[in-house]
Write an enzyme that holds these catalytic residues in place. Structure first.
Site, PDB file in Angstrom:
ATOM      1  N   GLU A 262       0.827  -1.213   0.000  1.00 14.92           N
ATOM      2  CA  GLU A 262       0.000   0.000   0.000  1.00 14.92           C
ATOM      3  C   GLU A 262       0.858   1.258   0.000  1.00 14.92           C
ATOM      4  O   GLU A 262       0.484   2.279  -0.593  1.00 14.92           O
ATOM      5  CB  GLU A 262      -0.975  -0.010   1.187  1.00 14.92           C
ATOM      6  CG  GLU A 262      -2.000  -1.148   1.152  1.00 14.92           C
ATOM      7  CD  GLU A 262      -2.788  -1.255  -0.162  1.00 14.92           C
ATOM      8  OE1 GLU A 262      -3.056  -0.214  -0.795  1.00 14.92           O
ATOM      9  OE2 GLU A 262      -3.111  -2.397  -0.568  1.00 14.92           O
ATOM     10  N   HIS A 265       1.558   2.158  -3.497  1.00 13.16           N
ATOM     11  CA  HIS A 265       0.435   2.909  -4.085  1.00 13.16           C
ATOM     12  C   HIS A 265       0.465   4.364  -3.595  1.00 13.16           C
ATOM     13  O   HIS A 265       0.279   5.302  -4.365  1.00 13.16           O
ATOM     14  CB  HIS A 265      -0.902   2.287  -3.662  1.00 13.16           C
ATOM     15  CG  HIS A 265      -1.272   1.025  -4.398  1.00 13.16           C
ATOM     16  ND1 HIS A 265      -1.343   0.957  -5.769  1.00 13.16           N
ATOM     17  CD2 HIS A 265      -1.617  -0.210  -3.943  1.00 13.16           C
ATOM     18  CE1 HIS A 265      -1.719  -0.282  -6.136  1.00 13.16           C
ATOM     19  NE2 HIS A 265      -1.885  -1.006  -5.053  1.00 13.16           N
TER      20      HIS A 265
END
Ligand code: CO
Length: 499
Positions: A262, A265
């Site tokens: 994550e 991202h």
């Protein structure tokens, strides 16, 4: 600056604000909302969605776009913004309102039915709903239009500019190369390292994740890391990137690698140019490109011999008893431990892409009218045997395991493997450009890589579609070869075998 352009920018700012609010609502629902808030939230989200759709499809926007498309005084950023806005406007206006409404209702119900059908392993109860979803997705694809084949229209929603035929070729190369590697590695592997089955206090894992995400460059003043059952990252606005991870006492690597994923991202989102924040060019190139960033930090960085050796002593500070005797070799082997598994989200780096390729093949067959929804469970199981050498016992661990099809997200799966393919190719290029990272990674030093990604990928936003951006950066079209070479290199290193 033309008057039409200024008017369009006003519209874009308003839409950016509405998307930001919708993202915040979605984040809240996953992270903070009390369980009984579900019904009122569903209505609020639908209301907001309706307002956004109405604003986006306002005929005034069509007129502004038409005017700007014949204006030759626009610069590159403006021209590309108009082009991207046109794509979205056309897509939203071409699909009849009735169909949009029916799709929303049908996928809502299908999702509800799926949440009950999966634990009961009851495909029969889900089948009519999935059939209807697929039928409506065909109608949606036809309404949007396509040049090659129907599935292209759906793929284009997530991976603009990419065609089924191109993906098919890339995935064929991937599977042909991957299967012999998987067979050889699984033959050669040692028993599972023992530290993987120990118990790790969640509080301490949380402290580690919060430290790790900032250590590799996540700006904690421009975002947050929280907890949710399914990790995700969402952009609320410039300077406000929300990521989540998950913690399990019995699985230490799960939180570490979800956090690294994550963060990948989130770093992409934090790297978009500020001056483009309200323009369509100021976002990601595609979901595949987004996934390439997450996979790179998770795998090429986080699962490397050197970076895992850097993390181990940091983890030992928190888990002295649990990890005290673990060596860097054991830790590296453990966080890369491969196995044939039924469930995609639990799959390791080596076998994961086989799960994706078979879903893509099934979707393609459905939208080429070569496969009926009724035959999916059987064909699913055959494909598992063909690609992974194992056969599900029931549909819960087979065709019913993912929510994507119930949710009408046909066309989404391939972006996971495209991202993995991009990540290996781009990482190779960065490594060549910068002369390798081994010494840096061993010291936990990753800022050179981030700088390279900022320059070559993040700062480019959506000026180019993902495939074109990758081709430009790499100097050639991306292929699966760098990923295959990378996996061969890693696993021949771990198990001292020749691949
Ligand atoms: Co991801």
């Amino acid at each position: 600056m033309t008057d039409a352009w200024n008017k369009l920018v006003k519209r874009m700012e308003e839409l950016t604000d509405l998307y930001g609010i919708a993202s915040l609502v979605e984040w809240d629902q996953a992270v903070l909302m009390p369980p009984k808030g579900g019904a009122s939230r569903a209505r609020a989200s639908a209301t907001l969605g309706g307002i956004m759709h109405g604003r986006l499809t306002d005929p005034a926007i069509g007129e502004l776009l038409g005017e700007l498309e014949t204006d030759d005084s626009l610069d590159d950023v403006q021209t590309r913004s108009v082009e991207l806005f046109r794509r979205e406007y056309d897509r939203e206006t071409k699909v009849p309102a009735d169909l949009v409404r029916e799709l929303t209702e049908t996928t809502n119900i299908a999702y509800q039915v799926w949440t009950e059908a999966r634990p009961a392993s009851d495909f029969a109860v889900f089948e009519p709903h999935l059939k209807k979803v697929v039928e409506l997705k065909k109608q949606q694809a036809d309404a949007i239009g396509y040049e090659g084949e129907r599935y292209d229209a759906l793929l284009d929603l997530y991976e603009p500019g990419m065609t089924s035929v191109e993906v098919e070729a890339m995935f064929e190369e991937l599977v042909d190369g991957l299967r012999p590697i998987v067979d050889a590695v699984l033959d050669a592997r040692n028993p599972e390292p023992e530290f993987l089955s120990r118990s790790y206090e969640v509080d301490k894992q949380q402290r580690f994740s919060q430290w790790l995400t900032r250590h590799i460059g996540f700006d904690g003043d421009a975002g947050r890391l929280d907890t949710s059952p399914h990790p995700f990252t969402i952009m609320v606005g410039q300077g406000d990137i929300r990521q989540t991870t998950r913690y399990s006492e019995s699985d230490l690597p799960s939180s570490i690698y979800a956090t690294l994923h994550e963060t990948g991202h989130a770093l992409y989102d934090q790297g978009f140019p500020e001056q483009w924040q309200d323009l369509p060019v100021g976002g990601y190139a595609s979901l595949g490109m987004h996934e390439s960033q997450s996979r790179m930090w998770e795998n090429q960085v986080g699962r490397s011999r050197d970076f895992s050796a850097f993390m181990l002593p940091e983890l030992k500070k928190l888990f002295e008893t649990e990890l005290g005797s673990v060596t860097p070799d054991e830790f590296f082997e453990g966080v890369n431990y491969p196995e044939r598994s039924m469930i995609r989200v639990e799959a390791d780096e080596l076998t994961y892409n086989l799960h994706i390729v078979m879903r893509f093949e099934l979707e393609l067959a459905l939208f080429r009218d070569e496969l009926d929804v009724a035959d999916l469970p059987e064909v699913w199981n055959d494909k598992m045997e063909q690609h992974l050498g194992i056969r599900p016992e029931d549909d819960a661990e087979g065709v019913l395991q993912d929510m994507h099809w119930a949710g009408g997200m046909q066309g989404y799966f391939p972006t996971y493997s495209l991202g993995t393919i991009y990540s290996a190719a781009l990482f190779d290029k960065a490594k060549n450009d910068l002369g390798g990272f081994d010494d840096e990674f061993r010291k936990g030093e990753t800022s050179q890589l981030l700088e390279w990604l900022r320059t070559n990928i993040h700062s480019k936003g959506h000026m180019l579609d993902a495939k074109d951006l990758a081709t430009k950066v790499l100097g050639e079209q991306p292929t699966a070869q760098p990923l295959l070479d990378y996996l061969k290199g890693k696993y021949s290193d771990i198990y001292s075998i020749t691949l």
